[in-house]
Design a protein around this motif. Structure first.
Motif, PDB file in Angstrom:
ATOM      1  N   UNK A 104       1.446  76.969 117.905  1.00  0.00           N
ATOM      2  CA  UNK A 104       1.650  78.374 118.023  1.00  0.00           C
ATOM      3  C   UNK A 104       0.436  79.029 119.116  1.00  0.00           C
ATOM      4  N   UNK A 132      -1.199  82.342 120.175  1.00  0.00           N
ATOM      5  CA  UNK A 132      -1.795  83.525 119.503  1.00  0.00           C
ATOM      6  C   UNK A 132      -2.323  84.485 120.660  1.00  0.00           C
ATOM      7  N   UNK A 190      -3.920  88.479 121.051  1.00  0.00           N
ATOM      8  CA  UNK A 190      -4.195  89.993 120.295  1.00  0.00           C
ATOM      9  C   UNK A 190      -3.610  90.963 121.257  1.00  0.00           C
ATOM     10  N   UNK A 209       2.357  86.158 117.673  1.00  0.00           N
ATOM     11  CA  UNK A 209       2.391  84.695 117.717  1.00  0.00           C
ATOM     12  C   UNK A 209       3.513  84.222 118.422  1.00  0.00           C
ATOM     13  N   UNK A 254      -3.740  89.701 125.276  1.00  0.00           N
ATOM     14  CA  UNK A 254      -4.933  89.086 125.657  1.00  0.00           C
ATOM     15  C   UNK A 254      -4.739  87.680 125.996  1.00  0.00           C
ATOM     16  N   UNK A 255      -5.978  87.249 126.508  1.00  0.00           N
ATOM     17  CA  UNK A 255      -5.884  85.633 126.805  1.00  0.00           C
ATOM     18  C   UNK A 255      -5.092  84.986 125.938  1.00  0.00           C
ATOM     19  N   UNK A 281      -4.393  81.699 123.251  1.00  0.00           N
ATOM     20  CA  UNK A 281      -4.862  80.448 122.861  1.00  0.00           C
ATOM     21  C   UNK A 281      -3.878  79.748 121.797  1.00  0.00           C
ATOM     22  N   UNK A 286      -2.704  76.441 119.272  1.00  0.00           N
ATOM     23  CA  UNK A 286      -3.282  75.451 118.316  1.00  0.00           C
ATOM     24  C   UNK A 286      -1.857  74.837 117.751  1.00  0.00           C
ATOM     25  N   UNK A 346      -2.783  78.709 110.658  1.00  0.00           N
ATOM     26  CA  UNK A 346      -2.582  79.402 111.900  1.00  0.00           C
ATOM     27  C   UNK A 346      -2.322  81.003 111.580  1.00  0.00           C
ATOM     28  N   UNK A 403      -2.488  82.798 108.896  1.00  0.00           N
ATOM     29  CA  UNK A 403      -3.409  83.692 108.189  1.00  0.00           C
ATOM     30  C   UNK A 403      -4.488  84.317 109.167  1.00  0.00           C
ATOM     31  N   UNK A 404      -4.652  83.914 110.411  1.00  0.00           N
ATOM     32  CA  UNK A 404      -5.418  84.476 111.195  1.00  0.00           C
ATOM     33  C   UNK A 404      -5.072  85.970 111.905  1.00  0.00           C
ATOM     34  N   UNK A 426      -3.518  87.905 109.847  1.00  0.00           N
ATOM     35  CA  UNK A 426      -3.146  88.803 108.670  1.00  0.00           C
ATOM     36  C   UNK A 426      -4.402  89.665 108.155  1.00  0.00           C
ATOM     37  N   UNK A 427      -5.571  89.136 109.137  1.00  0.00           N
ATOM     38  CA  UNK A 427      -7.010  89.867 108.662  1.00  0.00           C
ATOM     39  C   UNK A 427      -6.892  91.268 108.616  1.00  0.00           C
ATOM     40  N   UNK A 428      -6.341  91.661 109.517  1.00  0.00           N
ATOM     41  CA  UNK A 428      -6.225  93.402 109.780  1.00  0.00           C
ATOM     42  C   UNK A 428      -5.631  93.963 108.326  1.00  0.00           C
ATOM     43  N   UNK A 454      -3.036 100.299 111.181  1.00  0.00           N
ATOM     44  CA  UNK A 454      -3.276 101.727 111.833  1.00  0.00           C
ATOM     45  C   UNK A 454      -2.331 102.050 113.151  1.00  0.00           C
ATOM     46  N   UNK A 499      -3.315  82.109  98.916  1.00  0.00           N
ATOM     47  CA  UNK A 499      -4.024  82.807  99.646  1.00  0.00           C
ATOM     48  C   UNK A 499      -4.543  83.956  98.857  1.00  0.00           C
ATOM     49  N   UNK A 508     -10.230  84.855 101.758  1.00  0.00           N
ATOM     50  CA  UNK A 508      -9.791  85.390 103.080  1.00  0.00           C
ATOM     51  C   UNK A 508     -10.892  85.970 103.996  1.00  0.00           C
ATOM     52  N   UNK A 509     -11.573  86.720 103.204  1.00  0.00           N
ATOM     53  CA  UNK A 509     -12.665  87.756 104.060  1.00  0.00           C
ATOM     54  C   UNK A 509     -13.792  87.840 103.448  1.00  0.00           C
ATOM     55  N   UNK A 533      -9.576  78.930 114.244  1.00  0.00           N
ATOM     56  CA  UNK A 533      -8.346  78.104 114.834  1.00  0.00           C
ATOM     57  C   UNK A 533      -8.260  78.483 116.250  1.00  0.00           C
ATOM     58  N   UNK A 534      -8.471  79.574 116.950  1.00  0.00           N
ATOM     59  CA  UNK A 534      -8.172  79.927 118.280  1.00  0.00           C
ATOM     60  C   UNK A 534      -9.577  80.023 118.905  1.00  0.00           C
ATOM     61  N   UNK A 559     -10.492  81.241 121.932  1.00  0.00           N
ATOM     62  CA  UNK A 559     -11.199  82.131 122.948  1.00  0.00           C
ATOM     63  C   UNK A 559     -11.899  83.396 122.227  1.00  0.00           C
TER      64      UNK A 559
END
Lengths: 208, 164
Positions: free
Chosen positions: A66, A68, A70, A80, A142-143, A145, A147, A154, A156-157, A159-161, A194, B11, B50-51, B99-100, B102
């Protein structure tokens, strides 16, 4: 949870069209890169429980590559570009400069990963610039990245927002296919919660 | 040989198990898999965090399994309900990867390490010793805790199977 209390079906349609246009441009870019026709499946747009998102690529332990990004600008989000190892190998095989460096589906050299990352970058760039043209909103990846790991770890990263809002996320899922059958790659666009009002306003959709 | 019973922890989810059942959570990236274990009762609990902090929650109905500062107290409560003694509880954990690679200058890039730090603070609040951990780095993990033995197993793509 309902993300859109009013006009939900219509809004999901609009987002489907967003996915359609973005991945249409990405498919064209990939087709140019691979020098063969690339099509896309009809995008699916759905509010999914976190658990179900990895199912879209084969389950939380499925090994995927994947890239990724932003999404930066006034309507930020996460993106992704996902490849199954088989597709990644097929894609790499199209590039003359990488010939002779072929490993198996589960081993990639630095150069190969960097090439996949750059392909993802080009495709995401065309996806997002077409959305920028459509909405008049500046959208830039963004730049990138990359994985190669379990899908659950992978994704889950991205989904944080949504994580602070609830246990579901809105996913715009589009699949690129080659020759009408083989999946070449998948785009997941997960706008920040948002960002939806901004996208809808820019597209002339009434926002409550 | 008797069939192993697996209890899946999703999760932002938590669960407890006894009678030799195995708690399992898959695909931990920046998330943390924290387990608590009462070795006398052979009672185990696991949360997929998760957080780091429920203060940032904007959700109406808080999912207490999702945040480090609320999931650990809830695990302790659930285990106590089944007769566990907090003084006997021991912890093991894994996950919290980046995981990433940058940096985009946003806090979300450091979410893995922050989840780990916050989980440790929550353990300290109950004086629960952290026996071992496999946290950080940049790879995904699937973890299991055997309620019969307290053995915590970690599987990853690069490093295969490891027990802590």
């Amino acid at each position: 949870m309902s993300l859109f209390p009013n006009d939900e079906a219509f809004k999901l349609d609009v987002l489907r069209e967003v996915g359609n246009i973005g991945s249409g441009h990405a498919a064209t870019a990939l087709s140019t890169l691979m020098d063969r026709p690339v099509d896309m499946a009809v995008p699916t747009v759905s509010l999914l429980p976190f658990e179900s998102i990895a199912e879209r690529v084969g389950g939380p332990e499925e090994l995927v590559i994947a890239v990724f990004f932003r999404v930066e600008g006034p309507a930020p989000g996460n993106m992704f570009f996902i490849l199954h190892p088989r597709s990644a190998r097929r894609l790499l095989a199209r590039f003359e400069v990488l010939k002779g460096s072929e490993g198996d589906e589960y081993t990639y050299s630095e150069l190969e990963l960097s090439a996949l990352c750059e392909i993802g970058n080009i495709l995401a760039g065309s996806y997002l610039s077409s959305l920028g043209d459509l909405t008049g909103l500046y959208m830039s990846p963004s730049v990138p990245s990359i994985a190669f790991d379990m899908a659950g770890a992978i994704l889950s990263f991205g989904l944080l927002q949504f994580g602070v809002m609830g246990d579901e996320a809105l996913l715009i899922d589009t699949t690129l296919v080659e020759g009408g059958q083989k999946t070449e790659g998948q785009f997941f666009l997960i706008p920040d919660p948002e960002s939806f009002d901004k996208l809808f306003r820019a597209l002339g959709v009434p926002v409550e | 040989m008797t069939e192993m019973t697996f209890i899946k922890v999703g999760m932002a989810d938590l669960n407890i198990a006894g009678d030799g059942a195995v708690l399992k959570t898959t695909g931990l990236g920046s998330c943390v898999g924290i387990t608590l274990y009462d070795p006398i009762l052979k009672l185990a609990g696991m949360a997929h965090i998760m957080l780091p902090d429920s203060q940032i929650a904007k959700e109406g109905q808080l999912n207490i399994a999702k945040y480090a500062d609320t999931a650990v107290p809830e695990l302790v409560r659930r285990l106590r309900e089944k007769g566990a003694d907090v003084k006997r509880l021991v912890a093991k954990m894994a996950g919290g990867a980046q995981m990433f690679a940058f940096a985009v200058g946003s806090d979300s890039m450091r979410i893995g390490p922050r989840n780990v730090e916050s989980t440790k603070l929550a353990l300290q609040a109950f004086s629960i010793p952290l026996l071992s951990e496999d946290t950080g780095a940049n790879y995904g993990r699937t973890v299991e805790l055997d309620s019969g033995t307290g053995i915590f197993t970690i599987r990853s793509v690069q490093f295969g199977v490891k027990e802590i």
